[in-house]
Design an enzyme around this catalytic site. Structure first.
Site, PDB file in Angstrom:
ATOM      1  N   GLY A  36       0.835  -1.207   0.000  1.00 19.49           N
ATOM      2  CA  GLY A  36       0.000   0.000   0.000  1.00 19.49           C
ATOM      3  C   GLY A  36       0.865   1.250   0.000  1.00 19.49           C
ATOM      4  O   GLY A  36       2.103   1.168   0.030  1.00 19.49           O
ATOM      5  N   ALA A  76      -5.291  -6.567   5.650  1.00 21.96           N
ATOM      6  CA  ALA A  76      -3.829  -6.718   5.542  1.00 21.96           C
ATOM      7  C   ALA A  76      -3.498  -8.169   5.181  1.00 21.96           C
ATOM      8  O   ALA A  76      -4.000  -9.099   5.811  1.00 21.96           O
ATOM      9  CB  ALA A  76      -3.167  -6.346   6.863  1.00 21.96           C
ATOM     10  N   ALA A  77      -2.667  -8.341   4.178  1.00 22.72           N
ATOM     11  CA  ALA A  77      -2.305  -9.694   3.733  1.00 22.72           C
ATOM     12  C   ALA A  77      -1.179  -9.621   2.715  1.00 22.72           C
ATOM     13  O   ALA A  77      -0.893  -8.556   2.170  1.00 22.72           O
ATOM     14  CB  ALA A  77      -3.521 -10.357   3.071  1.00 22.72           C
ATOM     15  N   TYR A 145      -1.808 -19.055  -1.380  1.00 23.94           N
ATOM     16  CA  TYR A 145      -2.722 -17.918  -1.168  1.00 23.94           C
ATOM     17  C   TYR A 145      -4.154 -18.420  -0.944  1.00 23.94           C
ATOM     18  O   TYR A 145      -4.834 -18.020   0.007  1.00 23.94           O
ATOM     19  CB  TYR A 145      -2.664 -17.012  -2.399  1.00 23.94           C
ATOM     20  CG  TYR A 145      -3.597 -15.830  -2.360  1.00 23.94           C
ATOM     21  CD1 TYR A 145      -3.271 -14.686  -1.642  1.00 23.94           C
ATOM     22  CD2 TYR A 145      -4.807 -15.846  -3.059  1.00 23.94           C
ATOM     23  CE1 TYR A 145      -4.120 -13.595  -1.612  1.00 23.94           C
ATOM     24  CE2 TYR A 145      -5.667 -14.758  -3.041  1.00 23.94           C
ATOM     25  CZ  TYR A 145      -5.316 -13.638  -2.318  1.00 23.94           C
ATOM     26  OH  TYR A 145      -6.172 -12.563  -2.286  1.00 23.94           O
ATOM     27  N   VAL A 189      -6.062  -7.362 -14.224  1.00 25.76           N
ATOM     28  CA  VAL A 189      -5.927  -7.166 -15.683  1.00 25.76           C
ATOM     29  C   VAL A 189      -6.476  -5.804 -16.125  1.00 25.76           C
ATOM     30  O   VAL A 189      -5.945  -5.199 -17.059  1.00 25.76           O
ATOM     31  CB  VAL A 189      -6.585  -8.337 -16.451  1.00 25.76           C
ATOM     32  CG1 VAL A 189      -8.096  -8.358 -16.273  1.00 25.76           C
ATOM     33  CG2 VAL A 189      -6.226  -8.281 -17.925  1.00 25.76           C
ATOM     34  N   PHE A 206      -3.490 -13.134 -22.610  1.00 24.58           N
ATOM     35  CA  PHE A 206      -2.995 -14.491 -22.361  1.00 24.58           C
ATOM     36  C   PHE A 206      -4.121 -15.451 -22.727  1.00 24.58           C
ATOM     37  O   PHE A 206      -5.129 -15.539 -22.033  1.00 24.58           O
ATOM     38  CB  PHE A 206      -2.589 -14.663 -20.896  1.00 24.58           C
ATOM     39  CG  PHE A 206      -1.478 -13.734 -20.477  1.00 24.58           C
ATOM     40  CD1 PHE A 206      -0.358 -13.562 -21.285  1.00 24.58           C
ATOM     41  CD2 PHE A 206      -1.540 -13.032 -19.293  1.00 24.58           C
ATOM     42  CE1 PHE A 206       0.674 -12.704 -20.917  1.00 24.58           C
ATOM     43  CE2 PHE A 206      -0.513 -12.166 -18.910  1.00 24.58           C
ATOM     44  CZ  PHE A 206       0.595 -12.006 -19.729  1.00 24.58           C
ATOM     45  N   ARG A 272      -2.018 -18.339 -19.312  1.00 24.08           N
ATOM     46  CA  ARG A 272      -1.202 -18.567 -18.115  1.00 24.08           C
ATOM     47  C   ARG A 272      -1.458 -19.966 -17.580  1.00 24.08           C
ATOM     48  O   ARG A 272      -2.595 -20.447 -17.628  1.00 24.08           O
ATOM     49  CB  ARG A 272      -1.664 -17.619 -17.023  1.00 24.08           C
ATOM     50  CG  ARG A 272      -1.028 -16.295 -17.033  1.00 24.08           C
ATOM     51  CD  ARG A 272      -1.575 -15.549 -15.813  1.00 24.08           C
ATOM     52  NE  ARG A 272      -1.170 -14.183 -15.828  1.00 24.08           N
ATOM     53  CZ  ARG A 272      -1.760 -13.234 -15.109  1.00 24.08           C
ATOM     54  NH1 ARG A 272      -2.786 -13.536 -14.340  1.00 24.08           N
ATOM     55  NH2 ARG A 272      -1.338 -12.009 -15.154  1.00 24.08           N
TER      56      ARG A 272
END
Ligand code: UD2
Length: 311
Positions: A36, A76-77, A145, A189, A206, A272
């Site tokens: 951030g 927050a991560a 994740y 994107v 992609f 991808r």
């Protein structure tokens, strides 16, 4: 009311913070500025801004004890899927352990807490092909994740079941809007495409560009936060936040062409690895709480472009 936004200097957090400021709440932000920017939240003064990492457990405990927040929005991560693939252990500490610690602090120190909202992700659904993705769809995490987001939302839910904390998780689909950082190829994107239009650079699809996503304007995310805050029925629940409209990248490109009144060079590369072909959200449960998308894609993109021109 006193509101704490962790990750409040980030793309989504800064919009949530601005919303609460406009509503005259007393808003505090914790952010380590790893992804951030302090400049995202000029409306938060230094007395309300804690430049610290959510893994600084003693400091976070002292902040929570001192300020006795009514509302906590936990954004927050480690937000990049790629970063979690490269650093599964460290991202686990940030995305799961620090969350559990925060929940513990709420249990210990905030007996009057009115709501704890956790930002989860459509990533939990992975490549499973059933559409639309509903809360009851199969979960198939395909990155650290996704595992971290899924584990965390289960903790968040459990803290409601076991300790009666008023918690809610929101699974965000493809969020776009002002302040989204286009810097890496793994940025959203739409921010990448916008950057290409702004600088007349080549945009690379992609795959064939026919892939679809549920693109949701950041202000509709803010609205979803507001809706679950007001509804006690959302305690202990998990909701998708999207538009329930799939849109292809080629369609988005055409919208950009009409908004910018110009074409840019395009290229097509291999898809991808692990890319999802189609994705959109079932948002009925959120609608039942009173949520209605305020922004069509056209309106969201229009506002996004105008905002960036004026800043
Ligand atoms: C989103 C999230 C990701 C994870 C995932 C779960 C973002 C930025 N990413 O990934 O964190 O939660 O959802 O499903 O929100 N593309 C191009 N050209 C480019 C960049 C992207 O064609 O220059 C394609 C990309 O291959 C994909 C689509 O655009 O097919 C959307 O890409 P994305 O990275 O914005 O979002 P997604 O859904 O892959």
């Amino acid at each position: 009311m006193k509101v704490l936004i962790t990750g409040g200097a980030g793309f989504i957090g800064s919009h949530v913070a601005e919303h609460f400021i406009k509503q005259q709440h007393d808003v505090y932000v914790v952010d380590n500025l790893s992804s951030g920017y302090r400049a995202n939240i000029p409306f938060i003064d230094d007395d309300h801004f804690f430049h610290t990492d959510i893994r600084n457990y003693d400091e976070i405990e002292s902040i929570i004890q001192t300020h006795q927040f009514d509302i906590i929005i936990h954004l927050a991560a480690v937000v990049s899927v790629v970063d979690t693939v490269e650093n599964p252990e460290e991202s686990n500490d940030v995305n799961i352990s620090a969350l559990v610690h925060l929940l513990e602090l709420c249990r210990k120190h905030l007996s009057h807490l009115k709501k704890f909202i956790f930002a989860s992700s459509a990533a939990v659904y992975g490549n499973e092909t059933t559409l639309p993705k509903s809360i009851n769809s199969h979960i198939q995490p395909e990155s650290p994740y996704a595992i971290q987001k899924y584990s965390s939302e289960q903790y968040v839910k459990l803290y409601h079941t076991l300790y009666h904390l008023p918690t809610t998780s929101l699974r965000f689909f493809n969020v776009y809007g002002p302040k989204q950082d286009p810097q890496s190829q793994y940025s959203g994107v739409l921010s990448i495409m916008k950057n290409c239009f702004d600088h007349d650079k080549t945009f690379t699809f992609f795959g064939d560009g026919e892939q679809t996503r549920d693109f949701v304007y950041v202000k509709d995310i803010v609205q979803a936060v507001q809706v679950v805050l007001k509804q006690q029925a959302s305690d202990g629940q998990v909701y998708n936040v999207g538009t329930s409209q799939p849109t292809s990248l080629l369609a988005i490109y055409k919208t950009f062409v009409s908004l910018y009144q110009k074409e840019i060079p395009v290229a097509f590369a291999d898809p991808r690895d692990g890319d999802v072909k189609h994705s959109y959200a079932d948002i009925e449960p959120l609608k039942q709480l009173g949520f209605l998308n305020r922004y069509t894609l056209q309106e969201g993109l229009d506002e996004y472009l105008k905002f960036e021109m004026n800043h």
